[in-house]
Design a protein around this motif. Sequence first.
Motif, PDB file in Angstrom:
ATOM      1  N   TYR A 113       0.838  -1.197   0.000  1.00 41.29           N
ATOM      2  CA  TYR A 113       0.000   0.000   0.000  1.00 41.29           C
ATOM      3  C   TYR A 113       0.876   1.252   0.000  1.00 41.29           C
ATOM      4  CZ  TYR A 113      -3.721   3.265   1.249  1.00 41.29           C
ATOM      5  OH  TYR A 113      -4.607   4.315   1.249  1.00 41.29           O
ATOM      6  N   ALA A 114       1.889   1.261   0.872  1.00 45.59           N
ATOM      7  CA  ALA A 114       2.782   2.410   0.969  1.00 45.59           C
ATOM      8  C   ALA A 114       3.540   2.626  -0.342  1.00 45.59           C
ATOM      9  CB  ALA A 114       3.756   2.219   2.130  1.00 45.59           C
ATOM     10  N   ARG A 115       4.061   1.554  -0.942  1.00 46.26           N
ATOM     11  CA  ARG A 115       4.796   1.673  -2.204  1.00 46.26           C
ATOM     12  C   ARG A 115       3.900   2.164  -3.336  1.00 46.26           C
ATOM     13  NH1 ARG A 115       6.460  -3.509  -0.840  1.00 46.26           N
ATOM     14  NH2 ARG A 115       5.305  -4.440  -2.586  1.00 46.26           N
ATOM     15  N   THR A 116       2.710   1.601  -3.395  1.00 43.82           N
ATOM     16  CA  THR A 116       1.791   1.919  -4.490  1.00 43.82           C
ATOM     17  C   THR A 116       1.331   3.367  -4.418  1.00 43.82           C
ATOM     18  OG1 THR A 116       1.083  -0.381  -4.587  1.00 43.82           O
ATOM     19  CG2 THR A 116      -0.386   1.239  -5.587  1.00 43.82           C
ATOM     20  N   THR A 117       0.899   3.796  -3.256  1.00 40.95           N
ATOM     21  CA  THR A 117       0.429   5.172  -3.119  1.00 40.95           C
ATOM     22  C   THR A 117       1.586   6.164  -3.243  1.00 40.95           C
ATOM     23  OG1 THR A 117       0.464   4.976  -0.700  1.00 40.95           O
ATOM     24  CG2 THR A 117      -1.647   4.566  -1.811  1.00 40.95           C
ATOM     25  N   ALA A 118       2.789   5.796  -2.792  1.00 36.35           N
ATOM     26  CA  ALA A 118       3.964   6.666  -2.956  1.00 36.35           C
ATOM     27  C   ALA A 118       4.299   6.843  -4.431  1.00 36.35           C
ATOM     28  CB  ALA A 118       5.161   6.093  -2.200  1.00 36.35           C
ATOM     29  N   ALA A 119       3.962   5.861  -5.251  1.00 31.60           N
ATOM     30  CA  ALA A 119       4.193   5.943  -6.700  1.00 31.60           C
ATOM     31  C   ALA A 119       3.104   6.764  -7.393  1.00 31.60           C
ATOM     32  CB  ALA A 119       4.255   4.540  -7.295  1.00 31.60           C
ATOM     33  N   GLY A 120       2.130   7.266  -6.610  1.00 31.61           N
ATOM     34  CA  GLY A 120       1.076   8.088  -7.170  1.00 31.61           C
ATOM     35  C   GLY A 120      -0.098   7.306  -7.730  1.00 31.61           C
ATOM     36  N   VAL A 121      -0.180   6.028  -7.372  1.00 31.65           N
ATOM     37  CA  VAL A 121      -1.264   5.170  -7.851  1.00 31.65           C
ATOM     38  C   VAL A 121      -2.279   5.006  -6.724  1.00 31.65           C
ATOM     39  CG1 VAL A 121      -1.845   2.866  -8.723  1.00 31.65           C
ATOM     40  CG2 VAL A 121       0.276   3.987  -9.453  1.00 31.65           C
ATOM     41  N   ALA A 122      -3.546   5.277  -7.021  1.00 32.42           N
ATOM     42  CA  ALA A 122      -4.603   5.131  -6.014  1.00 32.42           C
ATOM     43  C   ALA A 122      -4.715   3.666  -5.605  1.00 32.42           C
ATOM     44  CB  ALA A 122      -5.931   5.615  -6.584  1.00 32.42           C
ATOM     45  N   MET A 123      -5.071   3.437  -4.352  1.00 33.15           N
ATOM     46  CA  MET A 123      -5.189   2.053  -3.887  1.00 33.15           C
ATOM     47  C   MET A 123      -6.263   1.920  -2.826  1.00 33.15           C
ATOM     48  SD  MET A 123      -2.234  -0.568  -2.768  1.00 33.15           S
ATOM     49  CE  MET A 123      -2.611  -2.255  -2.326  1.00 33.15           C
ATOM     50  N   VAL A 124      -6.976   0.800  -2.918  1.00 32.61           N
ATOM     51  CA  VAL A 124      -7.949   0.380  -1.915  1.00 32.61           C
ATOM     52  C   VAL A 124      -7.533  -1.018  -1.491  1.00 32.61           C
ATOM     53  CG1 VAL A 124     -10.365  -0.251  -1.532  1.00 32.61           C
ATOM     54  CG2 VAL A 124      -9.809   1.782  -2.871  1.00 32.61           C
ATOM     55  N   MET A 125      -7.662  -1.287  -0.217  1.00 34.46           N
ATOM     56  CA  MET A 125      -7.240  -2.588   0.303  1.00 34.46           C
ATOM     57  C   MET A 125      -8.284  -3.119   1.279  1.00 34.46           C
ATOM     58  SD  MET A 125      -3.433  -3.470   1.770  1.00 34.46           S
ATOM     59  CE  MET A 125      -3.447  -2.396   3.194  1.00 34.46           C
ATOM     60  N   ASP A 126      -8.526  -4.424   1.204  1.00 30.12           N
ATOM     61  CA  ASP A 126      -9.442  -5.117   2.104  1.00 30.12           C
ATOM     62  C   ASP A 126     -10.887  -4.650   1.939  1.00 30.12           C
ATOM     63  OD1 ASP A 126     -10.034  -7.042   4.078  1.00 30.12           O
ATOM     64  OD2 ASP A 126      -9.812  -5.599   5.703  1.00 30.12           O
ATOM     65  N   LYS A 127     -11.274  -4.426   0.672  1.00 32.45           N
ATOM     66  CA  LYS A 127     -12.651  -4.063   0.324  1.00 32.45           C
ATOM     67  C   LYS A 127     -13.017  -4.797  -0.956  1.00 32.45           C
ATOM     68  CE  LYS A 127     -12.607   0.605   2.241  1.00 32.45           C
ATOM     69  NZ  LYS A 127     -13.796   1.174   2.826  1.00 32.45           N
ATOM     70  N   CYS A 128     -14.304  -4.869  -1.251  1.00 27.30           N
ATOM     71  CA  CYS A 128     -14.777  -5.545  -2.451  1.00 27.30           C
ATOM     72  C   CYS A 128     -15.570  -4.576  -3.324  1.00 27.30           C
ATOM     73  CB  CYS A 128     -15.647  -6.741  -2.081  1.00 27.30           C
ATOM     74  SG  CYS A 128     -16.309  -7.604  -3.516  1.00 27.30           S
ATOM     75  N   PRO A 129     -15.184  -4.414  -4.608  1.00 21.80           N
ATOM     76  CA  PRO A 129     -15.935  -3.494  -5.457  1.00 21.80           C
ATOM     77  C   PRO A 129     -17.382  -3.920  -5.668  1.00 21.80           C
ATOM     78  CG  PRO A 129     -14.369  -4.747  -6.761  1.00 21.80           C
ATOM     79  CD  PRO A 129     -14.080  -5.042  -5.315  1.00 21.80           C
ATOM     80  N   ALA A 130     -17.663  -5.210  -5.615  1.00 24.65           N
ATOM     81  CA  ALA A 130     -19.046  -5.680  -5.787  1.00 24.65           C
ATOM     82  C   ALA A 130     -19.927  -5.241  -4.615  1.00 24.65           C
ATOM     83  CB  ALA A 130     -19.089  -7.191  -5.948  1.00 24.65           C
ATOM     84  N   ILE A 131     -19.331  -5.029  -3.474  1.00 20.92           N
ATOM     85  CA  ILE A 131     -20.058  -4.516  -2.309  1.00 20.92           C
ATOM     86  C   ILE A 131     -20.156  -2.996  -2.381  1.00 20.92           C
ATOM     87  CG2 ILE A 131     -19.952  -4.210   0.211  1.00 20.92           C
ATOM     88  CD1 ILE A 131     -18.602  -7.006   0.318  1.00 20.92           C
ATOM     89  N   GLU A 132     -19.105  -2.353  -2.860  1.00 20.73           N
ATOM     90  CA  GLU A 132     -19.029  -0.889  -2.880  1.00 20.73           C
ATOM     91  C   GLU A 132     -19.855  -0.258  -4.006  1.00 20.73           C
ATOM     92  OE1 GLU A 132     -17.551   0.833  -0.428  1.00 20.73           O
ATOM     93  OE2 GLU A 132     -16.883  -1.018   0.537  1.00 20.73           O
ATOM     94  N   ILE A 133     -19.931  -0.888  -5.178  1.00 24.09           N
ATOM     95  CA  ILE A 133     -20.638  -0.295  -6.321  1.00 24.09           C
ATOM     96  C   ILE A 133     -22.096   0.061  -5.989  1.00 24.09           C
ATOM     97  CG2 ILE A 133     -21.643  -0.865  -8.584  1.00 24.09           C
ATOM     98  CD1 ILE A 133     -18.964  -1.934  -9.439  1.00 24.09           C
ATOM     99  N   PRO A 134     -22.872  -0.843  -5.378  1.00 22.92           N
ATOM    100  CA  PRO A 134     -24.267  -0.461  -5.078  1.00 22.92           C
ATOM    101  C   PRO A 134     -24.392   0.709  -4.111  1.00 22.92           C
ATOM    102  CG  PRO A 134     -23.962  -2.843  -4.878  1.00 22.92           C
ATOM    103  CD  PRO A 134     -22.610  -2.232  -5.036  1.00 22.92           C
ATOM    104  N   LEU A 135     -23.354   0.956  -3.329  1.00 25.70           N
ATOM    105  CA  LEU A 135     -23.394   2.059  -2.366  1.00 25.70           C
ATOM    106  C   LEU A 135     -23.236   3.425  -3.048  1.00 25.70           C
ATOM    107  CD1 LEU A 135     -21.188   0.510   0.462  1.00 25.70           C
ATOM    108  CD2 LEU A 135     -23.683   0.476   0.245  1.00 25.70           C
ATOM    109  N   LEU A 136     -22.839   3.428  -4.320  1.00 28.44           N
ATOM    110  CA  LEU A 136     -22.681   4.673  -5.055  1.00 28.44           C
ATOM    111  C   LEU A 136     -24.015   5.296  -5.420  1.00 28.44           C
ATOM    112  CD1 LEU A 136     -19.794   3.759  -7.529  1.00 28.44           C
ATOM    113  CD2 LEU A 136     -19.616   5.030  -5.388  1.00 28.44           C
ATOM    114  N   ASP A 137     -25.031   4.487  -5.552  1.00 26.09           N
ATOM    115  CA  ASP A 137     -26.349   4.972  -5.999  1.00 26.09           C
ATOM    116  C   ASP A 137     -27.061   5.790  -4.942  1.00 26.09           C
ATOM    117  OD1 ASP A 137     -25.896   3.703  -8.379  1.00 26.09           O
ATOM    118  OD2 ASP A 137     -26.905   1.865  -7.742  1.00 26.09           O
TER     119      ASP A 137
END
Length: 137
Positions: A113-137
């Motif tokens: 996580y630290a390496r990825t975000t330090a490289a300027g790349v967004a990161m999410v960890m320990d979450k599921c997009p299938a759970i998060e997508i419906p929460l956008l509505d």
Amino acid sequence: MTSYGDDATVRDILTAKGETWAVVGLSNNTARAAYGVARVLQRHGKRIVPVHPKAETVLGEPGYASLAEIPFEIDVVDVFVNSALAGEVADQAVAAGAKAVWFQLGVVDEDAYARTTAAGVAMVMDKCPAIEIPLLD
């Protein structure tokens, strides 16, 4: 446990950053979580790219054996491997020019996580997009 990926980052990846999702660990095994999540992503208009050593076509999309073999731009790398292997995948995602990395539920590597975000790349960890997508509505 610390949360990795605030609501704004999750929303940004699921909307602005995330049209093409390389799903690492995706195969035709319908019993695996990667298959179900990829199907949800497709239903929400995302292009999925299977990444698995078998490089099989999944959900109508041709697969690749590694991120480095994908011949087009990747927006998000969705990681379905265990935590011990996930950091290497995150590094490969950064090297491939991905805009974001997403570690699935239970996949945690704080150093990655630290390496990825330090490289300027967004990161999410320990979450599921299938759970998060419906929460956008």
